[in-house]
Design a protein around this motif. Structure first.
Motif, PDB file in Angstrom:
ATOM      1  N   THR A  83       0.852  -1.187   0.000  1.00 40.91           N
ATOM      2  CA  THR A  83       0.000   0.000   0.000  1.00 40.91           C
ATOM      3  C   THR A  83       0.886   1.235   0.000  1.00 40.91           C
ATOM      4  O   THR A  83       1.786   1.350   0.841  1.00 40.91           O
ATOM      5  CB  THR A  83      -0.894   0.033   1.258  1.00 40.91           C
ATOM      6  N   THR A  99      -8.034  -5.666   4.623  1.00 44.09           N
ATOM      7  CA  THR A  99      -7.485  -5.778   3.278  1.00 44.09           C
ATOM      8  C   THR A  99      -6.893  -7.153   3.042  1.00 44.09           C
ATOM      9  O   THR A  99      -7.127  -7.774   1.990  1.00 44.09           O
ATOM     10  CB  THR A  99      -6.424  -4.683   3.053  1.00 44.09           C
ATOM     11  N   PHE A 113      -9.155  -2.089  -2.723  1.00 41.64           N
ATOM     12  CA  PHE A 113      -9.270  -0.741  -2.186  1.00 41.64           C
ATOM     13  C   PHE A 113     -10.437  -0.670  -1.224  1.00 41.64           C
ATOM     14  O   PHE A 113     -11.372  -1.461  -1.281  1.00 41.64           O
ATOM     15  CB  PHE A 113      -9.417   0.294  -3.307  1.00 41.64           C
ATOM     16  N   ILE A 166     -11.663   5.188  -7.654  1.00 40.26           N
ATOM     17  CA  ILE A 166     -10.849   4.332  -6.797  1.00 40.26           C
ATOM     18  C   ILE A 166      -9.861   5.213  -6.043  1.00 40.26           C
ATOM     19  O   ILE A 166      -8.980   5.831  -6.649  1.00 40.26           O
ATOM     20  CB  ILE A 166     -10.119   3.265  -7.626  1.00 40.26           C
ATOM     21  N   CYS A 168      -6.791   6.421  -4.414  1.00 39.62           N
ATOM     22  CA  CYS A 168      -5.406   5.948  -4.463  1.00 39.62           C
ATOM     23  C   CYS A 168      -4.819   5.614  -3.095  1.00 39.62           C
ATOM     24  O   CYS A 168      -4.183   4.580  -2.931  1.00 39.62           O
ATOM     25  CB  CYS A 168      -4.533   6.976  -5.180  1.00 39.62           C
ATOM     26  N   SER A 170      -6.060   4.390  -0.546  1.00 37.05           N
ATOM     27  CA  SER A 170      -6.634   3.187   0.059  1.00 37.05           C
ATOM     28  C   SER A 170      -6.302   1.923  -0.723  1.00 37.05           C
ATOM     29  O   SER A 170      -6.700   0.828  -0.324  1.00 37.05           O
ATOM     30  CB  SER A 170      -8.156   3.325   0.155  1.00 37.05           C
ATOM     31  N   VAL A 171      -5.578   2.062  -1.833  1.00 34.66           N
ATOM     32  CA  VAL A 171      -5.330   0.932  -2.729  1.00 34.66           C
ATOM     33  C   VAL A 171      -4.164   0.074  -2.220  1.00 34.66           C
ATOM     34  O   VAL A 171      -3.117   0.597  -1.835  1.00 34.66           O
ATOM     35  CB  VAL A 171      -5.032   1.429  -4.156  1.00 34.66           C
TER      36      VAL A 171
END
Length: 264
Positions: A83, A99, A113, A166, A168, A170-171
């Motif tokens: 991440t 996650t 995400f 989406i 970024c 949190s991806v």
């Protein structure tokens, strides 16, 4: 065990007053992860901060923009999942646990995400119901249709054709045999461009709907600067041109610009 599976990499730019808050949130995760700092703009005290939080620190040169910073930060990770933790943002304690649980449930995942809310400057106020946030959630639901994961390229691209919903920060990315890379000539939409390229490749997109991180909104952020100087509008138009016929691209770019200007 989780430290062998997941890393947070933090591209530390300049002397952010929020870096410690970010690192505190990463250290407070209910599941621990490896922690890496990478910077092209070192300053006195940064090495001490890294030692305090048990993070590795890599200094790279030259200072060539956000894409280079992200790519160099990603290169520090050696775990299957990584991440990019933005230095101004805050990650809630269950971010890593939820996650990794979602990743275990979808071994074909390429990108996961979570939901997020916005943290306003230094005030501590949180907002989760702006016009832009609502639009992004609608776009995601239209693509996922109630599912937790989508794997067909058409469905993944559908999530991205009307903007980049989406978030970024949190991806979490699967590193795979070829680690992901961001374009280094973009300032704002390097994440949107990367997700579009990822959407055309094998692997599922996984949506964890819980709000598990807070994205800080402040005038000094690169996104806010990009809105002010017109870079975001130009890069939005570039992305829409790549995804739609030109007349539709122009209309979408205008609508999108109005929405984020109202929320910036």
């Amino acid at each position: 065990m989780s430290e062998a599976l997941h890393s947070f990499v933090v591209p530390a730019y300049g002397h952010s007053p929020h870096l410690r808050a970010c690192l505190d949130s990463l250290r407070a995760q209910s599941l621990p992860s490896r922690l890496h700092l990478a910077t092209s703009t070192p300053h006195d005290g940064l090495a001490e901060i890294a030692r305090e939080y048990g993070a590795t620190l890599t200094v790279h040169a030259p200072n060539a923009g956000i894409g280079r910073d992200w790519n160099r930060a990603l290169a520090q990770a050696d775990t299957p999942w990584v991440t990019i933790a933005h230095q101004d943002d805050v990650y809630l304690p269950e971010f890593t646990r939820r996650t990794l649980a979602a990743a275990a449930a979808r071994p074909d995942a390429a990108l996961l995400f979570t939901g997020y809310a916005e943290l306003l400057g230094d005030s501590g106020a949180v907002r989760d119901a702006t016009a832009m946030l609502r639009i992004k959630r609608v776009l995601l639901e239209l693509a996922f249709l109630g599912r937790d994961a989508i794997a067909r390229p058409g469905a993944k691209l559908r999530a991205l054709r009307f903007g980049c919903p989406i978030p970024c920060p949190s991806v979490t990315l699967a590193r795979g045999a070829t680690p992901p890379r961001f374009r280094e000539d973009l300032r704002v939409n390097l994440d949107w461009d990367a997700w579009v390229r990822r959407a055309r490749e094998p692997g599922a997109f996984v949506y964890i709907r819980e709000q598990l991180m807070l994205h800080r909104i402040h005038p000094g952020s690169e996104t806010s600067a990009g809105v002010r100087d017109g870079v975001r509008a130009a890069e939005d138009r570039m992305m829409f041109d790549a995804l739609w016929p030109l007349p539709i691209a122009g209309a979408l770019a205008r609508v999108y610009r109005l929405s984020y200007q109202n929320d910036a």
